[in-house]
Scaffold this motif. Structure first.
Motif, PDB file in Angstrom:
ATOM      1  N   ALA A  82       0.817  -1.211   0.000  1.00  9.23           N
ATOM      2  CA  ALA A  82       0.000   0.000   0.000  1.00  9.23           C
ATOM      3  C   ALA A  82       0.852   1.264   0.000  1.00  9.23           C
ATOM      4  O   ALA A  82       0.326   2.354   0.110  1.00  9.23           O
ATOM      5  N   ALA A  83       2.181   1.116  -0.080  1.00 11.21           N
ATOM      6  CA  ALA A  83       3.055   2.286  -0.119  1.00 11.21           C
ATOM      7  C   ALA A  83       2.727   3.133  -1.339  1.00 11.21           C
ATOM      8  O   ALA A  83       2.286   2.623  -2.372  1.00 11.21           O
ATOM      9  N   PRO A  84       2.916   4.445  -1.251  1.00  9.38           N
ATOM     10  CA  PRO A  84       2.505   5.336  -2.348  1.00  9.38           C
ATOM     11  C   PRO A  84       3.343   5.145  -3.607  1.00  9.38           C
ATOM     12  O   PRO A  84       4.471   4.642  -3.557  1.00  9.38           O
TER      13      PRO A  84
ATOM     14  N   MET B  89       5.744  14.099   7.325  1.00  7.04           N
ATOM     15  CA  MET B  89       6.316  13.169   8.290  1.00  7.04           C
ATOM     16  C   MET B  89       5.251  12.568   9.204  1.00  7.04           C
ATOM     17  O   MET B  89       5.321  11.391   9.547  1.00  7.04           O
ATOM     18  N   SER B  90       4.290  13.375   9.620  1.00 12.65           N
ATOM     19  CA  SER B  90       3.235  12.852  10.495  1.00 12.65           C
ATOM     20  C   SER B  90       2.406  11.789   9.778  1.00 12.65           C
ATOM     21  O   SER B  90       2.015  10.781  10.385  1.00 12.65           O
ATOM     22  N   ALA B  91       2.151  11.997   8.486  1.00 10.61           N
ATOM     23  CA  ALA B  91       1.375  11.015   7.721  1.00 10.61           C
ATOM     24  C   ALA B  91       2.181   9.743   7.496  1.00 10.61           C
ATOM     25  O   ALA B  91       1.626   8.634   7.509  1.00 10.61           O
ATOM     26  N   ILE B  92       3.486   9.880   7.283  1.00  6.33           N
ATOM     27  CA  ILE B  92       4.343   8.699   7.127  1.00  6.33           C
ATOM     28  C   ILE B  92       4.323   7.875   8.401  1.00  6.33           C
ATOM     29  O   ILE B  92       4.186   6.647   8.380  1.00  6.33           O
ATOM     30  N   ALA B  93       4.474   8.548   9.546  1.00 12.41           N
ATOM     31  CA  ALA B  93       4.486   7.848  10.829  1.00 12.41           C
ATOM     32  C   ALA B  93       3.186   7.091  11.056  1.00 12.41           C
ATOM     33  O   ALA B  93       3.188   5.932  11.489  1.00 12.41           O
ATOM     34  N   LYS B  94       2.070   7.724  10.749  1.00 11.66           N
ATOM     35  CA  LYS B  94       0.767   7.092  10.958  1.00 11.66           C
ATOM     36  C   LYS B  94       0.580   5.909  10.023  1.00 11.66           C
ATOM     37  O   LYS B  94       0.088   4.848  10.438  1.00 11.66           O
TER      38      LYS B  94
ATOM     39  N   GLY C 191       3.073   3.085  11.051  1.00 12.62           N
ATOM     40  CA  GLY C 191       2.958   2.605  12.416  1.00 12.62           C
ATOM     41  C   GLY C 191       4.204   2.831  13.246  1.00 12.62           C
ATOM     42  O   GLY C 191       4.523   2.026  14.124  1.00 12.62           O
ATOM     43  N   ILE C 192       4.921   3.923  12.980  1.00 11.09           N
ATOM     44  CA  ILE C 192       6.122   4.259  13.748  1.00 11.09           C
ATOM     45  C   ILE C 192       5.938   5.660  14.333  1.00 11.09           C
ATOM     46  O   ILE C 192       5.002   6.382  13.981  1.00 11.09           O
ATOM     47  N   SER C 193       6.832   6.054  15.221  1.00  9.84           N
ATOM     48  CA  SER C 193       6.702   7.352  15.878  1.00  9.84           C
ATOM     49  C   SER C 193       7.138   8.474  14.938  1.00  9.84           C
ATOM     50  O   SER C 193       8.003   8.277  14.080  1.00  9.84           O
ATOM     51  N   PRO C 194       6.560   9.677  15.076  1.00 14.88           N
ATOM     52  CA  PRO C 194       6.994  10.816  14.252  1.00 14.88           C
ATOM     53  C   PRO C 194       8.465  11.140  14.427  1.00 14.88           C
ATOM     54  O   PRO C 194       9.133  11.547  13.468  1.00 14.88           O
TER      55      PRO C 194
ATOM     56  N   THR D  73       0.222  18.470  -1.839  1.00 10.31           N
ATOM     57  CA  THR D  73       0.398  17.964  -0.474  1.00 10.31           C
ATOM     58  C   THR D  73       1.864  17.979  -0.072  1.00 10.31           C
ATOM     59  O   THR D  73       2.215  18.334   1.057  1.00 10.31           O
ATOM     60  N   TRP D  74       2.743  17.601  -1.008  1.00 14.25           N
ATOM     61  CA  TRP D  74       4.185  17.587  -0.732  1.00 14.25           C
ATOM     62  C   TRP D  74       4.689  19.002  -0.434  1.00 14.25           C
ATOM     63  O   TRP D  74       5.308  19.252   0.606  1.00 14.25           O
TER      64      TRP D  74
END
Length: 323
Positions: free
Chosen positions: A12-14, A106-111, A114-117, A274-275
């Motif tokens: 599901a990676a972009p 970065m916040s969206a990547i973390a979410k 499933g890792i911390s920001p 968005t970027w």
């Protein structure tokens, strides 16, 4: 190291190709492959003394194979003294690289991963170092957009942006319409700012904005400028300075124009926006840190007492940046 059965599903990676020029697709694939293979690479020499002879030591519960130099007797693994030395979750590095090239915040990547920001912020430094060393052409193009020193989109996204802006301009300036009641083509435009017409045959009034996302949206003289600011990734406060509108209005406009892009099928352009918008915060921080000053924006200059409360928005302080 985690086995493959415990690895998360990264299908599901972009699609990181969306925001990259076609000529960099192969380099981007090589960069992702490099991150995937990096933990499994065999060293060619001791990172401490450069001696080419070393032995593999049988060790339990280590994430990576451990080696011992035959000359200096120092132990190391394939990541010792590299930019990724000491970083964990090695099975996620290649997936992280895909999100990074796709321009995710970065916040969206973390979410999503499933890792911390804080982890996503730490990983960007070694990823940038690897990209700069192994794939300099890709890094030069990508880092300019990541750091917002160059806002020029790749050709396919520039074409989408131009098509959207041209379509919006044509809608605002058109002098022709067909009556929805009598189908007469003899319509007279009755509003200089909005595409509103009156039929010469039945005297019905027609608005080309009726039933669209732009219906009942005020200040059409700012629509083109707002759309350009949206494409450049400007924030709500930037758009307030650009248009003089209040914050809630600019947020509402952002939603309306983004939905228009979705309706017209410009998915790549939306990801590009968005970027750039996600990097705007850092650009402002760097600007202020270097001594720049931002004009405070508290509301709309179109309010009754605007002349007493709000100053005219400043001009761009440097090329390619709206602050």
């Amino acid at each position: 190291m985690k086995n493959s059965s415990s690895m998360p599903d990264t299908r599901a990676a972009p699609d990181y190709h969306r925001c990259l020029p076609v000529e960099f697709h192969s380099q981007a694939d090589a960069f992702i492959r490099y991150l995937h293979e990096l933990p499994n690479k065999s060293p060619v020499e001791c990172p401490a003394c450069g001696h080419p002879r070393f032995r593999l030591e049988a060790s339990q519960n280590l994430r990576l194979p451990f080696y011992r130099c035959a000359a200096c007797n120092k132990g190391f693994n394939c990541l010792s003294k590299t930019t990724f030395s000491g970083y964990g979750l090695i099975y996620l590095w290649s997936a992280y690289g895909q999100y990074l090239l796709a321009g995710w915040p970065m916040s969206a990547i973390a979410k999503s991963m499933g890792i911390s920001p804080s982890t996503t912020w730490r990983w960007i430094k070694p990823c940038r170092a690897v990209m700069a060393k192994e794939f300099p052409a890709l890094y030069h193009w990508w880092s300019a957009r990541q750091d917002r020193t160059n806002l020029e989109p790749p050709a396919h996204i520039a074409a989408q942006a131009q098509a959207f802006l041209i379509g919006l301009e044509q809608l605002l300036t058109t002098q022709q319409a067909v009556c929805s009641k009598c189908d007469s083509p003899h319509m007279q435009r009755i509003d200089a700012r909005r595409p509103d017409f009156r039929c010469a045959a039945c005297w019905s009034t027609v608005s080309l904005l009726h039933g669209t996302l732009l219906s009942r949206l005020g200040h059409p003289e700012h629509w083109l400028g707002f759309a350009q600011g949206l494409i450049n990734g400007e924030s709500v406060v930037d758009q307030q300075r650009r248009t003089g509108l209040c914050g809630p209005s600019c947020r509402r406009w952002q939603i309306r124009f983004t939905r228009m892009l979705e309706q017209q099928g410009y998915a790549d352009l939306i990801q590009w926006i968005t970027w750039l918008r996600s990097r705007r915060v850092k650009e402002v921080s760097d600007f202020v840190r270097n001594g720049g000053q931002l004009e405070a924006v508290a509301g709309s200059r179109y309010s009754v007492d605007s002349n007493r409360r709000f100053a005219v928005p400043p001009k761009n302080s440097r090329k390619g940046v709206s602050v």
